[in-house]
Design a protein around this motif. Structure first.
Motif, short mmCIF file in Angstrom:
data_model
loop_
_atom_site.label_atom_id
_atom_site.label_comp_id
_atom_site.label_asym_id
_atom_site.label_seq_id
_atom_site.Cartn_x
_atom_site.Cartn_y
_atom_site.Cartn_z
N THR A 73 0.82 -1.21 0.00
CA THR A 73 0.00 0.00 0.00
C THR A 73 0.85 1.26 0.00
O THR A 73 0.32 2.36 0.17
CB THR A 73 -0.91 0.03 1.24
N GLY A 74 2.17 1.11 -0.18
CA GLY A 74 2.99 2.32 -0.21
C GLY A 74 4.43 2.13 0.21
O GLY A 74 5.27 3.00 -0.06
N MET A 75 4.76 1.02 0.87
CA MET A 75 6.15 0.77 1.22
C MET A 75 6.99 0.48 -0.02
O MET A 75 8.16 0.85 -0.10
CB MET A 75 6.24 -0.42 2.20
N HIS A 76 6.36 -0.20 -1.00
CA HIS A 76 7.02 -0.56 -2.27
C HIS A 76 8.28 -1.37 -2.04
O HIS A 76 9.34 -1.12 -2.63
CB HIS A 76 7.31 0.69 -3.11
N ARG A 77 8.14 -2.36 -1.14
CA ARG A 77 9.23 -3.29 -0.85
C ARG A 77 8.82 -4.68 -1.35
O ARG A 77 9.35 -5.17 -2.33
CB ARG A 77 9.52 -3.28 0.66
N LEU A 78 7.87 -5.28 -0.69
CA LEU A 78 7.29 -6.56 -1.12
C LEU A 78 5.78 -6.43 -1.07
O LEU A 78 5.22 -5.62 -0.35
CB LEU A 78 7.73 -7.71 -0.21
N GLY A 79 5.10 -7.28 -1.85
CA GLY A 79 3.65 -7.33 -1.77
C GLY A 79 2.96 -7.13 -3.10
O GLY A 79 3.53 -6.62 -4.06
N PHE A 80 1.70 -7.55 -3.14
CA PHE A 80 0.86 -7.38 -4.32
C PHE A 80 0.31 -5.96 -4.35
O PHE A 80 -0.15 -5.43 -3.33
CB PHE A 80 -0.32 -8.36 -4.28
N LEU A 81 0.35 -5.35 -5.50
CA LEU A 81 -0.26 -4.04 -5.67
C LEU A 81 -1.77 -4.19 -5.73
O LEU A 81 -2.29 -5.23 -6.14
CB LEU A 81 0.27 -3.38 -6.94
N PRO A 82 -2.52 -3.16 -5.32
CA PRO A 82 -3.98 -3.27 -5.30
C PRO A 82 -4.60 -3.68 -6.64
O PRO A 82 -5.59 -4.42 -6.65
CB PRO A 82 -4.43 -1.85 -4.90
N ASP A 83 -4.01 -3.25 -7.75
CA ASP A 83 -4.62 -3.61 -9.04
C ASP A 83 -4.31 -5.05 -9.44
O ASP A 83 -4.78 -5.52 -10.49
CB ASP A 83 -4.20 -2.63 -10.13
N GLU A 84 -3.54 -5.79 -8.63
CA GLU A 84 -3.25 -7.20 -8.89
C GLU A 84 -4.14 -8.13 -8.07
O GLU A 84 -4.10 -9.35 -8.24
CB GLU A 84 -1.78 -7.52 -8.54
N LEU A 85 -4.97 -7.56 -7.20
CA LEU A 85 -5.69 -8.39 -6.24
C LEU A 85 -6.80 -9.22 -6.89
O LEU A 85 -7.09 -10.33 -6.44
CB LEU A 85 -6.27 -7.51 -5.12
N THR A 111 -8.70 -14.61 -7.82
CA THR A 111 -9.16 -15.67 -8.73
C THR A 111 -8.26 -16.89 -8.61
O THR A 111 -8.75 -18.04 -8.55
CB THR A 111 -9.15 -15.15 -10.18
N LEU A 112 -6.95 -16.67 -8.56
CA LEU A 112 -6.00 -17.78 -8.40
C LEU A 112 -6.22 -18.49 -7.07
O LEU A 112 -6.26 -19.73 -7.01
CB LEU A 112 -4.57 -17.23 -8.48
#
Length: 809
Positions: A577-589, A594-595
């Protein structure tokens, strides 16, 4: 021993339900984890950080059948054999019962209070008196509103006298303690800065502490603090000091080269000189308090000096050390009585790193038939692998216990035979009174290591945990970070304490860290922050739950689980949500959901994100944006998944500053270890890095110190070499006067470059000698700022070769 019906008049219950009025009560319980004699325990449902009423089912399941409660919504039909007392205030009810029990004790009670030195004076007095009296003392630092009540409950006519410690941190606390203790003799140690923030003035602090003696006829204290003017005119004082009016006049105190002090006093026109093995002012004052008290009690000067000759510094903290042969050693060798033994046994059973548990126990002073019966009762309640007894009077217990027993007449005999006893893969509690010197056994069993040590105060860590927990609503779960060797503080030693305190989750950085915790008895859920494909097998076999932050990792994990025919494996989804280190971006959710919804091999346990700047008010708008983005993202994820997940975004500073971000769970990190970056919490220092002075040199002006001659001396100087360097984690950036250490409470600077295993300090202006203890970081935050970093870096960089010593109390 009381029956429930006999207790009834003394706790002022509003109503009661007695199904077995004649049930016998021996123990007072308040913590369902520490219940040891359930059928004869009275459980007090205290409301503190956590509501004790929620643990009534656990206590009942363990066999407790008597409860003191304050809530009216208890369904007593769920506890068909239980007895209940309903009171207005549960703690007050316990105090009233303790007050009644104390009044049954007809022997003298000495009450001790003051800012500092209370516990030391109590322990030394007990040690000095136990040669010819049976002395009861409140265990460790049990001096609080709860601790005093529990201490008094153990009083019995087996003792000739009792010494009870009382501590307060704010006004209006001493009245309750005085009502319980009601001391016959009072000792006021000193007045200082401890808990000063709780009082508007020094005078208020003094008058509040002296309330302990409002019904006490005789009070002993150092005259230099002027306590006498605050006492009632009917109170008789017995003082020591430098004035003619003092009962014990101190003529001279001299520090000697041998590291001890010579003290000359005059009492009733008789002048004596004696030596004590201390040079610091606090210890000398505590010795003089004990000296004066013994005079008041009628001991002769010669008898007291003989007793003081055997007085030694006390390590009053229960210590957990790494032992030889893959053992853990709990060293509690400064006192031995039933109350402190039970506390030590409770700590022993918190340790889950080894299944086998051994007790090495010395004889107890004044062990008569009644105390022996109590000791047997305590030992029979323990699940011990074996007991090793030291002392001739313990021999008679051999046929009365089912546990494997070894018995030795003396510590010397045990030491001689230690090599013949197989110690391996076990936790060993060494518990003994001072005169048995079981520390000699501890030294032989503890693993040898580098002399620089990191001391970790587990009771401070527990305090900090409760401070943060007290901020949370009851329905908010708590995840604790133990990654990076618990910020340098250890692994299973810290995890054991957290497990005992029932945190909901632990978090490690790598799978190997989680595997080690599992191998040492940790069964809490564990989240792994940085899993890779090579760790999947360890995750599965050790029931570790991975953070999932990318499509690459989740697809690889699903393939792995499918081959293993594994279903509903717990995972944790990280959203960026803003750290931009690890994680899924909101538009990838949407793609992620689905997966996930088509993969029965996995089950999403929690979804989380990380606040970038929750401790910096300049970025509040961004923090709000993160919280909003996270909430909406999880809503979308849950809608597609078709089930609810646990949400968490608040880190340590988020707990303090952002209650709106608590959600279902919070994550506690650096704050647990005593570092408050925002300085908003009353935290206790957990870690202290210590070393010693190896050598001191007298060098002339113009000499240089260290590599490349970077330490140029501009005056004649005393330079101390200490046993810590960059291989231990003391950064080279602290060289050339940047680093500060503390010796005997005085700050000194580094000189020259930091070496691999050593560094040098300028001790010209302070009292220092070889082998003195040195505190490497007097203030972690200040030290980090000196080299442009944060305390996290200092903590996690302390090398594994630095021995960790854990203590409790």
């Amino acid at each position: 021993m009381y029956t429930l019906v006999s207790i009834l008049p003394h706790i002022h219950s509003k109503r009661h339900l007695l199904r077995n009025a004649e049930q016998l009560i021996y123990d007072l319980a308040y913590d369902s984890r520490k219940i040891r004699n359930a059928p004869h325990s009275l459980f007090f449902a205290l409301k503190n950080v956590r509501d004790g009423h929620t643990f009534i089912p656990d206590a009942y399941h363990k066999g407790v059948r008597a409860f003191v409660v304050s809530r009216d919504d208890i369904d007593t039909t769920l506890y068909p054999e239980a007895n209940f007392f309903w009171v207005k205030d549960v703690l007050k009810a316990m105090q009233e019962l303790a007050r009644y029990h104390r009044r049954q004790f007809r022997k003298p009670i000495i009450g001790i209070t003051g800012s500092n030195g209370k516990t030391m004076v109590k322990e030394w007095l007990a040690q000095l008196l136990q040669e010819d009296k049976k002395v009861y003392q409140s265990p460790k630092s049990y001096n609080s509103q709860l601790g005093v009540a529990l201490s008094l409950w153990n009083l019995s006519e087996d003792y000739d006298c009792a010494i009870i410690e009382a501590g307060i941190s704010q006004p209006d606390e001493m009245d309750q303690l005085e009502e319980m203790i009601h001391p016959d003799i009072g000792i006021m140690t000193n007045i200082g800065v401890a808990h000063a923030e709780g009082f508007a003035s020094k005078t208020l602090k003094i008058t509040e502490k002296l309330k302990l003696f409002k019904h006490t006829r005789d009070v002993i204290f150092p005259s230099r603090y002027g306590f006498g003017k605050y006492l009632s005119s009917e109170t008789r004082t017995f003082t020591f000091g430098e004035h003619d009016v003092d009962d014990v006049r101190v003529l001279r105190i001299e520090e000697r080269k041998e590291g001890n002090s010579s003290i000359q006093v005059i009492y009733r026109k008789e002048k004596v000189t004696f030596t004590v093995p201390f040079v610091d002012k606090a210890s000398i004052e505590n010795v003089l308090i004990c000296f004066t008290t013994l005079l008041f009690l009628g001991y002769s000067l010669n008898a007291i000096i003989h007793k003081l000759g055997r007085l030694r510094p006390l390590e009053m903290r229960l210590q957990l050390k790494t032992g030889r042969y893959n053992c853990s050693i709990i060293d509690d060798t400064y006192s031995n009585d039933l109350a402190s033994l039970q506390i030590a046994l409770d700590f022993l059973h918190q340790q889950q790193q080894h299944k086998k548990k051994t007790l090495i126990l010395s004889d107890m002073d004044g062990l008569n038939d009644h105390l022996e019966a109590k000791l047997l009762s305590v030992l029979r309640q323990q699940n011990l692998h074996r007991i090793i007894m030291v002392g001739k009077s313990l021999h008679r217990l051999q046929d009365k216990l089912d546990t494997l027993l070894l018995s030795f007449d003396s510590t010397e005999e045990l030491v001689r035979n230690l090599g013949n006893i197989a110690f391996e893969n076990e936790t060993i509690l060494i518990k003994g009174s001072r005169r048995y010197h079981l520390e000699d056994v501890s030294k032989l069993l503890v693993a040898k290591s580098h002399e620089t040590v990191l001391e970790i105060n587990l009771s401070a860590l527990e305090h900090n945990l409760q401070m943060y927990r007290s901020m949370l609503p009851p329905n908010v779960k708590l995840m604790v970070m133990v990654k990076a060797f618990s910020y340098g503080s250890g692994s299973y030693e810290v995890a054991n304490l957290l497990q005992f305190n029932k945190v909901d989750y632990l978090t490690v950085a790598f799978a190997d860290e989680g595997v080690e915790l599992r191998q040492h008895g940790i069964d809490l859920p564990i989240m792994v922050l940085s899993p890779d494909e090579q760790a999947f097998e360890s995750l599965l076999s050790s029931q570790l739950e991975p953070e999932i932050y990318s499509f690459r990792i989740i697809k690889a994990l699903i393939d792995f689980l499918r081959i293993r025919k594994q279903k509903a494996f717990s995972i944790h989804i990280k959203i960026d949500t803003g750290m931009h280190r690890l994680g899924f971006l909101p538009d990838e959710l949407e793609e992620l959901a689905t997966l996930l919804s088509t993969a029965p091999e996995i089950k999403v346990k929690t979804v989380f994100s990380h606040l970038v700047s929750s401790g910096n008010r300049q970025h509040d708008d961004f923090t709000i944006q993160q919280i909003t983005m996270f909430s909406s993202s999880v809503d979308k994820l849950e809608a597609i998944l078709g089930y609810k997940v646990v949400r968490h975004i608040a880190n340590t500073s988020g707990i303090v500053n952002w209650p709106s971000a608590y959600m279902d769970m919070v994550r506690l990190g650096i704050g647990l270890y005593g570092v408050d970056m925002n300085k908003k919490m009353t935290l206790e220092k957990v870690s202290e890095l210590k070393t010693t002075i190896t050598q001191i040199k007298e060098l002339p002006a113009g000499a240089t110190v260290g590599y490349d001659r970077k330490g140029l001396l501009h005056r004649p100087s005393r330079i101390a070499t200490v046993k810590i360097g960059y291989a231990d984690g003391y950064s080279r950036r602290f060289g050339e006067g940047v680093g500060e250490m503390s010796i005997n409470g005085q700050r000194v600077r580094t000189v020259g470059s930091i070496c691999m295993d050593m560094c040098m300090l300028d001790v010209t202006d302070v009292a220092a000698q070889e082998l003195d203890e040195v505190v490497v970081f007097p203030d972690w935050i200040e030290a980090a700022a000196r080299i442009g970093t944060i305390p996290y870096e200092l903590l996690v960089n302390i090398a594994a070769r630095v021995k960790r010593i854990y203590f409790y109390g």
